[in-house]
Design a protein around this motif. Structure first.
Motif, short mmCIF file in Angstrom:
data_model
loop_
_atom_site.label_atom_id
_atom_site.label_comp_id
_atom_site.label_asym_id
_atom_site.label_seq_id
_atom_site.Cartn_x
_atom_site.Cartn_y
_atom_site.Cartn_z
N ALA A 16 -54.90 -11.77 -33.45
CA ALA A 16 -53.51 -12.13 -33.76
C ALA A 16 -52.85 -12.73 -32.53
CB ALA A 16 -52.73 -10.92 -34.24
N ASN A 17 -51.98 -13.69 -32.77
CA ASN A 17 -51.18 -14.31 -31.71
C ASN A 17 -49.70 -13.96 -31.89
OD1 ASN A 17 -53.34 -15.56 -30.40
ND2 ASN A 17 -53.16 -17.43 -31.62
N PHE A 18 -48.98 -13.91 -30.76
CA PHE A 18 -47.57 -13.52 -30.77
C PHE A 18 -46.71 -14.56 -30.05
CE2 PHE A 18 -50.11 -9.73 -30.84
CZ PHE A 18 -49.42 -8.76 -31.56
N ASN A 19 -45.54 -14.85 -30.61
CA ASN A 19 -44.50 -15.54 -29.87
C ASN A 19 -43.66 -14.51 -29.13
OD1 ASN A 19 -45.15 -18.17 -30.83
ND2 ASN A 19 -44.06 -17.73 -32.74
N ILE A 20 -43.10 -14.89 -27.98
CA ILE A 20 -42.21 -14.01 -27.23
C ILE A 20 -40.81 -14.60 -27.26
CG2 ILE A 20 -41.64 -13.11 -24.94
CD1 ILE A 20 -44.59 -12.89 -24.37
N HIS A 21 -39.87 -13.80 -27.74
CA HIS A 21 -38.47 -14.23 -27.84
C HIS A 21 -37.66 -13.47 -26.79
CE1 HIS A 21 -39.45 -16.34 -31.56
NE2 HIS A 21 -40.12 -15.25 -31.93
N ASP A 22 -37.11 -14.21 -25.85
CA ASP A 22 -36.36 -13.60 -24.75
C ASP A 22 -34.90 -13.40 -25.14
OD1 ASP A 22 -38.53 -13.64 -22.89
OD2 ASP A 22 -38.22 -15.80 -22.66
N SER A 23 -34.33 -12.31 -24.65
CA SER A 23 -32.89 -12.10 -24.79
C SER A 23 -32.17 -13.10 -23.89
CB SER A 23 -32.52 -10.68 -24.38
OG SER A 23 -32.76 -10.49 -22.99
N LEU A 24 -30.87 -13.29 -24.13
CA LEU A 24 -30.10 -14.21 -23.31
C LEU A 24 -30.08 -13.73 -21.85
CD1 LEU A 24 -28.52 -16.81 -23.76
CD2 LEU A 24 -26.44 -15.44 -23.88
N GLU A 25 -30.04 -12.41 -21.66
CA GLU A 25 -30.06 -11.85 -20.30
C GLU A 25 -31.35 -12.21 -19.60
OE1 GLU A 25 -29.16 -10.27 -22.99
OE2 GLU A 25 -27.05 -9.77 -22.61
N GLU A 26 -32.46 -12.17 -20.33
CA GLU A 26 -33.75 -12.52 -19.74
C GLU A 26 -33.80 -14.00 -19.38
OE1 GLU A 26 -37.32 -11.84 -18.06
OE2 GLU A 26 -36.07 -10.28 -18.98
N LYS A 27 -33.31 -14.84 -20.28
CA LYS A 27 -33.32 -16.28 -20.03
C LYS A 27 -32.47 -16.63 -18.81
CE LYS A 27 -34.01 -17.70 -24.84
NZ LYS A 27 -33.40 -18.38 -26.00
N SER A 28 -31.36 -15.90 -18.62
CA SER A 28 -30.46 -16.20 -17.51
C SER A 28 -31.11 -15.92 -16.15
CB SER A 28 -29.17 -15.39 -17.64
OG SER A 28 -29.39 -14.01 -17.44
N LYS A 29 -32.17 -15.10 -16.13
CA LYS A 29 -32.87 -14.83 -14.87
C LYS A 29 -33.57 -16.08 -14.34
CE LYS A 29 -33.82 -10.00 -16.16
NZ LYS A 29 -34.89 -9.02 -16.46
N TYR A 30 -33.84 -17.01 -15.22
CA TYR A 30 -34.59 -18.20 -14.84
C TYR A 30 -33.73 -19.47 -14.90
CZ TYR A 30 -38.07 -14.73 -16.05
OH TYR A 30 -38.79 -13.57 -16.14
N SER A 31 -32.42 -19.32 -15.16
CA SER A 31 -31.52 -20.46 -15.26
C SER A 31 -30.17 -20.11 -14.66
CB SER A 31 -31.36 -20.90 -16.73
OG SER A 31 -30.35 -21.86 -16.86
N ASN A 32 -29.86 -20.70 -13.51
CA ASN A 32 -28.55 -20.46 -12.89
C ASN A 32 -27.43 -21.03 -13.74
OD1 ASN A 32 -29.50 -19.06 -10.65
ND2 ASN A 32 -29.80 -20.93 -9.46
N VAL A 33 -27.68 -22.15 -14.42
CA VAL A 33 -26.66 -22.76 -15.27
C VAL A 33 -26.27 -21.80 -16.39
CG1 VAL A 33 -26.15 -24.64 -16.86
CG2 VAL A 33 -27.41 -25.10 -14.74
N LEU A 34 -27.27 -21.23 -17.04
CA LEU A 34 -27.01 -20.29 -18.12
C LEU A 34 -26.32 -19.04 -17.60
CD1 LEU A 34 -27.36 -19.61 -21.11
CD2 LEU A 34 -29.63 -18.70 -20.57
N LYS A 35 -26.75 -18.56 -16.46
CA LYS A 35 -26.15 -17.37 -15.86
C LYS A 35 -24.67 -17.60 -15.55
CE LYS A 35 -26.73 -14.13 -12.01
NZ LYS A 35 -27.53 -13.80 -10.80
N GLU A 36 -24.35 -18.76 -14.99
CA GLU A 36 -22.96 -19.07 -14.66
C GLU A 36 -22.10 -19.20 -15.90
OE1 GLU A 36 -23.35 -22.58 -12.32
OE2 GLU A 36 -24.11 -21.50 -10.54
N LYS A 37 -22.65 -19.76 -16.97
CA LYS A 37 -21.90 -19.88 -18.21
C LYS A 37 -21.61 -18.51 -18.81
CE LYS A 37 -23.24 -24.54 -19.67
NZ LYS A 37 -23.87 -25.36 -20.73
N MET A 38 -22.57 -17.60 -18.70
CA MET A 38 -22.35 -16.24 -19.19
C MET A 38 -21.26 -15.56 -18.39
SD MET A 38 -26.25 -14.93 -19.92
CE MET A 38 -25.67 -13.27 -20.31
N GLU A 39 -21.31 -15.73 -17.06
CA GLU A 39 -20.32 -15.09 -16.20
C GLU A 39 -18.92 -15.63 -16.45
OE1 GLU A 39 -21.94 -15.87 -12.38
OE2 GLU A 39 -23.32 -14.13 -12.41
N ARG A 40 -18.79 -16.92 -16.82
CA ARG A 40 -17.49 -17.52 -17.09
C ARG A 40 -17.02 -17.26 -18.51
NH1 ARG A 40 -19.75 -22.08 -14.17
NH2 ARG A 40 -20.14 -23.10 -16.18
N GLY A 41 -17.90 -16.60 -19.31
CA GLY A 41 -17.52 -16.29 -20.69
C GLY A 41 -17.56 -17.48 -21.61
#
Length: 284
Positions: free
Chosen positions: A249-274
């Motif tokens: 069997a093969n699996f896809n991995i779906h990351d939470s937004l918090e996980e994605k923000s660890k690898y994207s400063n742009v996403l992290k900043e947008k979360m911090e600004r609401g």
């Protein structure tokens, strides 16, 4: 213990790092002086991780029964998507195993997803979930083999897995004496085994304190292995009677937004600004 007993939510136990201590007295000091104690540990930089699960016999029997009564009669060939050279016997097949359509496979999918998510969350400390999206069975007989390959998924990160359901006696019943001989003297030790590879180090490199980068595993009925999709693996041919049956069997991995923000400063900043919510929706 059958499938329905394992389909509940998993609650993995926390893992602890092993630590050591070194006791003694300062060099040149007498033994009656206050001893010192130095804390120490060993840090390993891991190149590959794998989850190993041993399912009970009742689980395996139930799964084999479903395959014998449903998957094999349906005879839905899956070899067009696979590299396995499974063709030496009229029973040699690679068959599609649908993960939807009835209560049994839906329960099985939940068990698979629980295992995959546990591996990602505990093994990689990742705020993500794994969902199985495709599966098949491999029915190997004498002379069949699977060349080195890795698996594909629909997400950047993904998992692959194999579950051994039937293992011929000549593969399963290797003695300790045979194992100690290794693969010298044409021992046939690795016949039917699965080898994993994640580098190019040789035996000479091991003497230089480099880590191994390949490992062969003997099939064991009921043993389920989950590993990252990029991990190369191959199956050696075996000889003699019997079926070597594997569920894959093969699996896809779906990351939470918090996980994605660890690898994207742009996403992290947008979360911090609401500017976006926890689901990734834009907040106007």
């Amino acid at each position: 213990m059958k499938l329905k007993d394992l389909a509940g939510d998993t609650k993995p136990k926390p893992q602890r790092d092993e630590k050591f201590s070194l006791s003694g007295v300062p060099r040149g000091a007498s033994l009656n002086q206050t001893p010192f104690k130095a804390e120490m540990g060993i840090k390993t930089f891991t190149a590959a991780r794998m989850m190993v699960i041993d399912f009970p016999k009742a689980f395996v029997d139930e799964m084999n029964e479903y395959i014998d009564n449903t998957i094999i009669p349906n005879d839905e060939d899956y070899s067009h998507s696979l590299v396995g050279q499974i063709r030496q016997n009229e029973k040699s097949k690679q068959l599609n195993f649908s993960l939807e359509g009835n209560e049994y496979v839906e329960q099985l999918k939940k068990v698979l997803d629980n295992c995959g998510s546990t591996f990602v969350q505990k093994g990689y400390k990742r705020e993500s979930v794994a969902t199985s999206f495709e599966a098949w069975t491999v029915h190997s007989y004498e002379g069949d083999y699977n060349p080195r390959h890795s698996h594909g998924c629909q997400t950047p990160a993904g998992l692959s897995s194999i579950l051994w359901l039937k293992v011929p006696e000549q593969i399963a019943n290797k003695t300790q004496a045979e194992a100690e001989k290794g693969i010298h003297h044409a021992s046939g030790l690795l016949d039917g085994w699965t080898q994993f590879s994640w580098g190019t180090n040789t035996s000479q490199d091991l003497y230089q304190l480099k880590e191994e980068t390949d490992h062969a595993m003997q099939p064991k009925v009921g043993r389920y292995l989950i590993f990252p999709k990029w991990l190369n693996h191959e199956v050696f041919p075996f000889f003699g009677e019997g079926e070597r049956r594997t569920f894959v069997a093969n699996f896809n991995i779906h990351d939470s937004l918090e996980e994605k923000s660890k690898y994207s400063n742009v996403l992290k900043e947008k979360m911090e600004r609401g500017e976006i919510d926890a689901q990734g929706n834009i907040i106007k």
